[in-house]
Every structure is written in structure tokens, then in C-alpha cells.
Scaffold this active site. Structure first.
Site, PDB file in Angstrom:
ATOM      1  N   ARG A  54      55.301  19.308  48.996  1.00 50.18           N
ATOM      2  CA  ARG A  54      54.493  19.635  49.996  1.00 50.18           C
ATOM      3  C   ARG A  54      54.408  18.907  51.436  1.00 50.18           C
ATOM      4  NH1 ARG A  54      49.310  20.010  46.464  1.00 50.18           N
ATOM      5  NH2 ARG A  54      49.465  17.750  46.560  1.00 50.18           N
TER       6      ARG A  54
ATOM      7  N   LYS B 293      42.178   9.202  41.122  1.00 50.39           N
ATOM      8  CA  LYS B 293      40.754   9.321  41.140  1.00 50.39           C
ATOM      9  C   LYS B 293      40.141  10.406  40.350  1.00 50.39           C
ATOM     10  CE  LYS B 293      39.690   9.352  45.762  1.00 50.39           C
ATOM     11  NZ  LYS B 293      41.061   8.923  46.068  1.00 50.39           N
TER      12      LYS B 293
ATOM     13  N   ARG C  23      46.918   9.820  56.556  1.00 49.24           N
ATOM     14  CA  ARG C  23      45.909  10.046  55.402  1.00 49.24           C
ATOM     15  C   ARG C  23      45.236   8.608  54.933  1.00 49.24           C
ATOM     16  NH1 ARG C  23      48.187  13.696  50.543  1.00 49.24           N
ATOM     17  NH2 ARG C  23      46.209  13.139  49.780  1.00 49.24           N
TER      18      ARG C  23
ATOM     19  N   ARG D  71      56.113  13.145  44.773  1.00 50.35           N
ATOM     20  CA  ARG D  71      55.628  14.337  43.978  1.00 50.35           C
ATOM     21  C   ARG D  71      56.610  15.704  44.309  1.00 50.35           C
ATOM     22  NH1 ARG D  71      49.545  14.522  45.703  1.00 50.35           N
ATOM     23  NH2 ARG D  71      48.770  12.897  44.337  1.00 50.35           N
TER      24      ARG D  71
ATOM     25  N   ARG E 201      31.931   9.971  51.412  1.00 51.30           N
ATOM     26  CA  ARG E 201      33.288   9.664  52.205  1.00 51.30           C
ATOM     27  C   ARG E 201      33.402   8.855  53.287  1.00 51.30           C
ATOM     28  NH1 ARG E 201      37.982  12.702  51.063  1.00 51.30           N
ATOM     29  NH2 ARG E 201      37.123  14.114  50.174  1.00 51.30           N
TER      30      ARG E 201
END
Length: 217
Positions: A161, A13, A172, A127, A88
Site C-alpha cells: 500500500r 497497538k 507518519r 507489509r 493523540r
């Protein structure tokens, strides 16, 4: 044009919002940027948000809505904007509708970036961030460093992370399905939703979105 961008974590996004806003010559209004700006400038809303965050509590919708409305009042947003990360949830979507109706304005489109859930997990969990400079980002599959665990740019250690671990990503996604996905049905009822397949190269996804908006070359 007044556009809302939605999609699960890892859909791209932020990247797409920046490109689309530039192509459409409208400001990219990101919730994350709004929070950082208000907190760093010590605005009343920023101070209130920080008090909740410092206490480990969620920032109420009223504060987020207030920040978004303040930003939409700025001169550069007079002819349109692209909202990223807001609304949201349903309460925020209803508040945005009420705000726009009060200004005799309306949304032009809600772009829904569609990515399969397994791809989202793969994108985020892969990542690897440089400890020396967090702007140096690699990926275990899509953008491998020359030497595993070592940043190509500065030689710093690459790490994953906590937020990017698979179990965290799946949590999430659960929050996204529960809180944010209902706004897609809300906007579908208003015939505003345009679904954009978000797999492929960044430029290809941007072009799909531009074409869908009737602004493609």
C-alpha cells in the site's frame, strides 16, 4: 482499570489493545472504530466528521473528543476501558483529564509501547496485502508467502500500500514525534507512564504489559 495505550505507528497497538482488553475484561476503545461506527450510523458527530473528511480536511479535536466521551459513557465502560489512538495530542489529553475529573475518575496507567524507529519502518514497509482480500496480510521478512507476490490463501496478487512505503512511514513517524510524543511527557509528570519494550512475540509483549500492570499470572 482505565488505561491509555500509546506508541509509534507499527508498534502493534491494535493487536496489544485487543489482547490486553480481553485479559483485563474491559472494552477496547479504538479511535478508528469510533469513527467508522459514528459515520456508518449517521450520528451527528459522524455526519460532522464525514463532512470534514470528504472535504479532505482534518477532523477537529472537538469531534474526536466528543466521540470518545460518548463511548466512555456506555455501560460496558463503567468499570474501565483501554483507549487506543486517543488521546493523540496534548489538547486531547487535557480534554480526557477534564472529562475524567468531572466524573471523579482518573487514569490508572499509560502504556508506552517502545519500538526502535528502524524496526517500525521495517515492520510497516515490509507489509504486503492481498488485492482479493485485504485481511490476508504477509510480510517481506517476517511472514513470507510461499511464492513471492502471491497470496498463500487465495492466490491473489500481493502489493504494498502507498501508506506502507518507507518515505510515507517516515513522514507518519515525524507526525507522531511532533503531535503524540509530547503526551508521554505530559503523563510522565503525572507518574502514569509505564514503558513496555514491544519487540518480540505478541504474547511476550502482552505478558510484559500485564506484569507491569500488576495483573500478570
Amino acid at each position: 482499570m482505565r488505561i491509555v495505550l500509546v506508541g509509534p505507528p507499527g508498534a502493534g497497538k491494535g493487536t496489544q489493545a485487543a489482547y490486553l482488553a480481553k485479559n483485563l475484561a474491559i472494552p477496547h476503545i479504538s479511535t478508528g472504530d469510533l469513527f467508522r461506527a459514528n459515520i456508518s450510523q449517521g450520528t451527528p458527530l459522524g455526519v460532522e466528521a464525514k463532512s470534514y473528511m470528504d472535504a479532505g480536511n482534518l477532523v477537529p479535536d472537538s469531534v474526536t473528543i466528543g466521540m470518545a466521551e460518548d463511548r466512555m459513557e456506555q455501560p460496558d465502560a463503567a468499570d474501565g476501558f483501554l483507549l487506543d489512538g486517543f488521546p493523540r495530542n496534548l489538547g486531547q489529553a487535557e480534554a480526557l483529564d477534564a472529562y475524567l475529573k468531572g466524573k471523579d475518575l482518573e487514569l490508572d496507567a499509560v502504556l508506552d509501547l517502545e519500538v526502535p524507529e528502524d524496526e517500525v519502518v521495517k515492520r510497516i514497509a515490509g507489509r504486503r496485502i492481498c488485492r482479493k482480500d485485504s485481511s490476508h496480510v504477509f510480510h517481506a521478512e517476517y511472514n513470507k508467502p510461499k511464492t513471492e507476490g502471491v497470496c498463500d490463501v487465495c492466490g491473489g496478487e500481493l502489493y504494498q500500500r502507498d501508506d506502507d512505503r518507507e518515505e510515507t512511514v517516515r513522514k507518519r513517524l515525524e507526525v507522531y514525534h511532533t503531535e503524540t510524543e509530547p503526551i508521554i511527557d505530559y503523563y510522565k509528570a503525572q507518574d502514569l507512564v509505564i514503558t513496555i519494550p514491544a519487540l518480540g512475540k505478541v504474547a511476550e509483549v502482552t505478558q510484559r504489559a500485564m506484569n507491569a500492570l500488576g495483573s500478570g499470572e
